[in-house]
Motif scaffolding. Structure first.
Motif, PDB file in Angstrom:
ATOM      1  N   VAL A 111     -58.936  51.364  48.961  1.00  0.00           N
ATOM      2  CA  VAL A 111     -58.686  52.608  49.014  1.00  0.00           C
ATOM      3  C   VAL A 111     -57.951  53.266  47.922  1.00  0.00           C
ATOM      4  O   VAL A 111     -57.480  52.938  47.043  1.00  0.00           O
ATOM      5  N   GLN A 120     -56.724  47.849  51.555  1.00  0.00           N
ATOM      6  CA  GLN A 120     -56.420  48.820  52.485  1.00  0.00           C
ATOM      7  C   GLN A 120     -54.881  48.052  53.509  1.00  0.00           C
ATOM      8  O   GLN A 120     -54.081  48.919  53.650  1.00  0.00           O
ATOM      9  N   ALA A 123     -51.684  49.186  51.356  1.00  0.00           N
ATOM     10  CA  ALA A 123     -51.364  50.353  51.081  1.00  0.00           C
ATOM     11  C   ALA A 123     -50.007  50.897  51.826  1.00  0.00           C
ATOM     12  O   ALA A 123     -49.985  50.411  53.020  1.00  0.00           O
ATOM     13  N   GLN A 125     -49.120  53.714  53.193  1.00  0.00           N
ATOM     14  CA  GLN A 125     -49.272  54.632  54.109  1.00  0.00           C
ATOM     15  C   GLN A 125     -50.291  54.325  54.880  1.00  0.00           C
ATOM     16  O   GLN A 125     -51.297  53.590  54.763  1.00  0.00           O
ATOM     17  N   THR A 127     -53.887  54.439  56.565  1.00  0.00           N
ATOM     18  CA  THR A 127     -54.826  54.783  56.063  1.00  0.00           C
ATOM     19  C   THR A 127     -56.120  54.830  56.951  1.00  0.00           C
ATOM     20  O   THR A 127     -55.979  53.750  57.751  1.00  0.00           O
ATOM     21  N   GLU A 207     -62.255  58.501  52.932  1.00  0.00           N
ATOM     22  CA  GLU A 207     -61.013  57.807  53.039  1.00  0.00           C
ATOM     23  C   GLU A 207     -59.939  58.727  53.546  1.00  0.00           C
ATOM     24  O   GLU A 207     -59.809  59.881  52.921  1.00  0.00           O
ATOM     25  N   VAL A 209     -55.640  59.474  54.376  1.00  0.00           N
ATOM     26  CA  VAL A 209     -54.398  58.862  54.189  1.00  0.00           C
ATOM     27  C   VAL A 209     -53.523  59.921  54.885  1.00  0.00           C
ATOM     28  O   VAL A 209     -53.369  61.230  54.707  1.00  0.00           O
TER      29      VAL A 209
END
Length: 281
Positions: A111, A120, A123, A125, A127, A207, A209
């Motif tokens: 990501v 991923q 991450a 957040q 996603t 992608e 977010v």
């Protein structure tokens, strides 16, 4: 006197080249799935724009790699994809094994809308990543309809050609639209009946977010970020001399006809890309 200067210059250049060689490292590795060697995979380092194909024994090598932390990404059309974190030290020879996950597992995806390039599952957040395989299955002509089938996402549908993503019910300028990390300057953020000026049929990866991203993308990105990655600007050197795609879509409800094509050609260290879309409704 002139000969002395030339000798000193030659010694200086030799010292610089030796120092440069010592400051870089080498990566050697194998690509496999469940212990079986994979012979049709590509391996890339996105941070450096490097890409290579594996040999008949599944091995690969990168030389002259700057020291640092990187993510190696391997992908095979038959076996799926996988990634591995590595650390390259100056003058070192780093060995690594990339274990691919089967296609139906959809492995570990990278990501990019978050700082750096991470997997991923790491991450910070929520996603959503739509890969090139997903885009072929979805077969939608607009960006909003392409993402509307994902959890937490919907679209502002104003016909087959005008549709903007909604993230958790928020849209307009609250959702930042990016193309290859750069903000789009279209009118879809202020007027929902305008189309987004990026074509999902030309995308390599989309992608999303979900959640506030104001620290990275400005005070208006309170709903989230949608980043569309395509091949308009080459991020690394292709392994094939010429590659491309040709795709056609049709819809009976709105009498829709959509065609897209793209071509990438490599000449030494130069990469030429071209793409186009035609849509009639």
């Amino acid at each position: 006197m002139m000969m002395m200067r030339l000798m000193l210059l030659g010694l200086l250049l030799t010292d610089v080249s030796l120092a440069s060689a010592q400051e870089t490292g080498t990566i050697n590795g194998m690509v496999q799935v469940s212990g079986t060697v994979v012979t049709d995979a590509e391996v890339r380092i996105r941070e450096l724009g490097l890409r290579t194909v594996v040999g008949e024994d599944g091995s690969f090598s990168f030389e002259g790699v700057r020291p640092g932390e990187y993510v190696l990404e391997g992908e095979s059309p038959r076996w799926g994809n996988g990634s591995q974190d590595i650390i390259v030290d100056p003058g070192s020879n780093t060995s690594v094994i990339i274990e691919l996950q089967a296609v139906f597992h959809m492995g570990e995806l990278l990501v990019t809308p978050v700082p750096g390039i991470v997997r991923q599952d790491r991450a910070y957040q929520a996603t959503t990543v739509v890969t090139s395989r997903d885009l072929l299955k979805l077969g939608e002509s607009s960006l909003g309809e392409t993402l509307s089938k994902k959890p937490g996402l919907s679209s502002t549908y104003f016909g087959p050609g005008s549709s903007r993503p909604l993230i958790r019910g928020m849209g307009g300028d609250r959702v930042k639209m990016l193309q290859n990390g750069l903000e789009l300057g279209d009118a879809s953020g202020t007027s929902p009946d305008h189309a987004v000026s990026v074509e999902p049929r030309l995308a390599e990866q989309i992608e999303v977010v979900r959640g506030p991203a104001t620290l990275l993308y400005g005070s208006s990105a309170v709903g989230g970020v949608v980043n569309v990655l395509d091949a308009a600007i080459a991020r690394d050197l292709p392994t094939r001399q010429v590659s491309g795609f040709l795709e056609g879509l049709g819809g009976t409800v709105s009498d829709e006809h959509t065609g897209s094509l793209g071509l990438t050609s490599r000449f030494g260290n130069l990469v030429f890309t071209g793409s186009g879309v035609m849509r009639r409704t």
